[in-house]
Design a protein around this motif. Structure first.
Motif: not given
Length: 666
Positions: A386-392, A448-457, A466-475
């Protein structure tokens, strides 16, 4: 009949993709209504083998109908429906007929039955078998010497469940008596059907012409069918309960003893169903079906198969919330093996070339797999897969994959190309994508941002994206004029262009996912706007009233309905993220949960007694009375109700699955 409407529908799923399905009032209203619809290549290749039956009770010299059919031009005959005094769908469909002066005209009531008579009829599908069992039992006293016979004529269809049968096309049916009953041999037309019962059978082929299916007529499809009744079964109801079973191909092991095996089989099936904690848990089990050596989820009955997006969205409620972790494991691990350039199939491969044309299915997989891993008790091999699939998936999307899907310079995910429908709003009319949503759709960014945050773990290199996408979303997504979020930014891949129509997709930035992207005043403003513009008792509208493209009703032919599908039509599954968002912006308190249960779940629970009994419909009209439409049995609709009841609104602290992954935008 009791409070259940006569056109409400019941479902008996077999765990293989096949089913039995019909109405409380007996009259078949869809081409899909059938006693035996078998999946020849589970869970697909579904064939309607036995569509229905005519049943007549003979009391002395009198005939009393226990069935009802609708024929052209619009005539119901016989009128067994008029004798129904009760119906229940639990634990399986059962009718009670009262044959008395109160139910029948005086000239139809046999003099031999001055006090009337009651007949109980039930049917069930044994789990794991392409079979159905029917039974009729006499309740009441019949004077000595008065014969009571039941005659049943089954209607054989033998067709793809999307098609209709006409007499002019013929049906190459041959009949062969066997020790346990009769076999109807259909040659190349489809699998054989074996019928067995504790009565007698005689061949008497008769074509019944011009059945009329009102639901098909209303949907703009062919609605008239002819069916062959190959013979008649006869049972002496004074002697014993009448039992009749149909099976595809041959009798399953559970029916190896023929009709004599039915009592034990019925008790085993009753016990299996009673073991579920609630009727909702039992309803959830209908969507879990076999695929090869594994399992998958049917998106909806009667016409959907298993779809990627629907599977991962529904799995969170149908499997995780309901405690079916082994089922979730089987499904997630099977799909994990089919990641291609970061994408998962829109539909599970079933021969031929796999189609990869959905942007959000793989992202929903990441969310579902993440929640599965959080639940613990996962083997190292499964966790690694599952982790390999998530990161892929995350790596494939970031680098760029099919259909213009790629991470942009702002960290957000762009997607789409002309002629492709990549988001869940995927209707097409005459080759035109109705809601193209090309660019950066809002719910895709939340995923996408949830997936990036999960991948960052799992890999620290995804923390910065993840942080860049998060900031862009708010702006980029905040719509100050309307106090909510744009539906799409960089609309049509035009930098700075926005689609500011008020749609429900924005609610996923606040609820429905592990990590909320908004909190505070903006989050409350989004939830308030969605409730004000889009909420109905059956779910959220897909477009706000007043918009030029708004459609108040989902009706008419296919093109008209598809144009309305995501332009006003209500979707019950959206209540999941909406109610979670509504509770979140109120602090997740016990009082907020109690109010949400009263305001939002109570109407949906009432819906369980309408349309698809015990289930939640796919869609509904945008305006009162919000008539249920589409599939009457929809996986993600029921899944989100279960997730709300068992996780989001459950008493006590938040579950691990509901904790945020990172501080959201304020």
């Amino acid at each position: 009949m009791d409070a259940i409407e006569s056109d409400s529908e019941w479902l008996e799923a077999d765990g293989l993709g096949g089913f039995a399905m019909g109405t409380a009032g007996l009259v078949r209203t869809r081409r899909y209504h059938a006693l035996l619809c078998a999946a020849t290549t589970p869970p697909t290749g579904r064939f309607v083998l036995v569509a229905g039956y005519d049943a007549v009770l003979h009391v002395g010299r009198h005939e009393l109908p226990l069935s009802a059919q609708r024929y052209l031009p619009d005539v119901v005959h016989p009128r067994g429906d008029r004798s129904i005094v009760s119906f229940t769908a639990e634990p399986w469909p059962a009718w009670e007929f009262a044959l008395s002066a109160d139910q029948l005209p005086a000239d139809q009531l046999p003099a031999e039955l001055p006090g009337g008579l009651r007949v109980r009829h039930e049917l069930f599908v044994p789990h794991g078998s392409s079979a159905v069992v029917l039974a009729w039992r006499l309740d009441g006293t019949v004077p000595d010497g008065v014969p009571v016979w039941l005659e049943v004529r089954p209607f054989v269809a033998c067709r793809d469940h999307h098609q209709l049968r006409r007499e002019r096309d013929g049906l190459p049916l041959a009949q062969r008596q066997e020790p346990d009953g009769v076999r109807w041999l259909l040659g190349d037309a489809g699998p054989d059907v074996v019928a067995c019962g504790n009565g007698s059978y005689r061949e008497e082929p008769i074509w019944y012409r011009d059945f009329l299916y009102r639901e098909e007529q209303a949907r703009g499809f062919d609605a008239v069918e002819d069916l062959l009744a190959p013979g008649v079964f006869r049972f002496d109801l004074r002697r014993t309960e009448a039992v009749l079973a149909f099976a595809a191909g041959g009798l399953p092991a559970a029916l190896a003893g023929g009709a004599a095996a039915v009592p034990a089989l019925r008790e085993r099936e009753r016990a299996r169903r009673a073991a579920f904690p609630s009727p909702l848990h039992r309803a959830a089990d209908a969507y879990v079906v076999a695929r090869g050596r594994g399992r998958t989820l049917i998106a909806g009955y009667p016409w959907f198969t298993d779809w990627g997006r629907d599977t991962f969205l529904a799995l969170r409620g149908l499997c995780h919330a309901s405690g079916q972790r082994a089922v979730a494991r089987d499904i997630l691990c099977e799909w994990a093996r089919h990641v291609s350039d970061g994408m998962l199939p829109n539909r599970f491969p079933d021969g031929g070339e796999v189609e990869y044309h959905t942007v959000d299915a793989a992202l929903w997989f990441v969310v579902a797999a993440h929640e599965h891993l959080l639940g613990g008790a996962v083997t190292p091999d499964d966790a690694g897969l599952l982790r390999r699939a998530m990161l892929a998936i995350v790596a494939g999307y970031a680098a760029g994959t099919r259909h213009g899907i790629a991470m942009d310079d702002d960290g957000l995910l762009r997607a789409g190309e002309r002629g492709r429908q990549l988001t869940w709003m995927d209707a097409i009319v005459d080759g035109r994508v109705v809601t193209a949503r090309i660019g950066k759709p809002v719910e895709v960014q939340a995923l996408w941002i949830n997936a990036l945050r999960i991948a960052a773990r799992l890999d620290d290199r995804w923390r910065r994206p993840a942080a860049r996408a998060h900031d862009s979303f708010g702006a980029r997504f905040w719509n100050e004029a309307r106090g909510c979020l744009h539906d799409v930014v960089d609309d049509g891949h035009v930098s700075g262009a926005v689609d500011d129509r008020v749609r429900p997709n924005q609610v996923l930035a606040v609820g429905g996912l592990p990590s909320a992207l908004l909190v505070g005043e903006r989050a409350r403003s989004v939830v308030d706007a969605v409730e004000r513009e889009l909420w109905t008792p059956l779910g959220l509208r897909s477009l706000a009233p007043g918009d030029p493209g708004y459609n108040p009703r989902y009706e008419g032919g296919p093109a008209v309905r598809d144009a309305a599908y995501h332009n006003g039509t209500v979707w019950p599954w959206l209540l999941g993220p909406f109610v979670e968002a509504w509770v979140r912006v109120r602090g997740g308190t016990a009082a907020a949960k109690a109010e949400a249960r009263r305001r939002f779940l109570a109407p949906l629970r009432l819906h369980l007694r309408h349309a698809g009994l015990g289930h939640v419909s796919e869609i509904a009209d945008a305006e009162p009375p919000h008539t249920p439409r589409g599939c009457p049995f929809q996986a993600w609709s029921l899944g989100e109700l279960l997730r709300l009841e068992l996780c989001v609104l459950a008493d006590g602290p938040r579950t691990r699955e509901s904790k945020t992954l990172e501080e959201p935008v304020r």
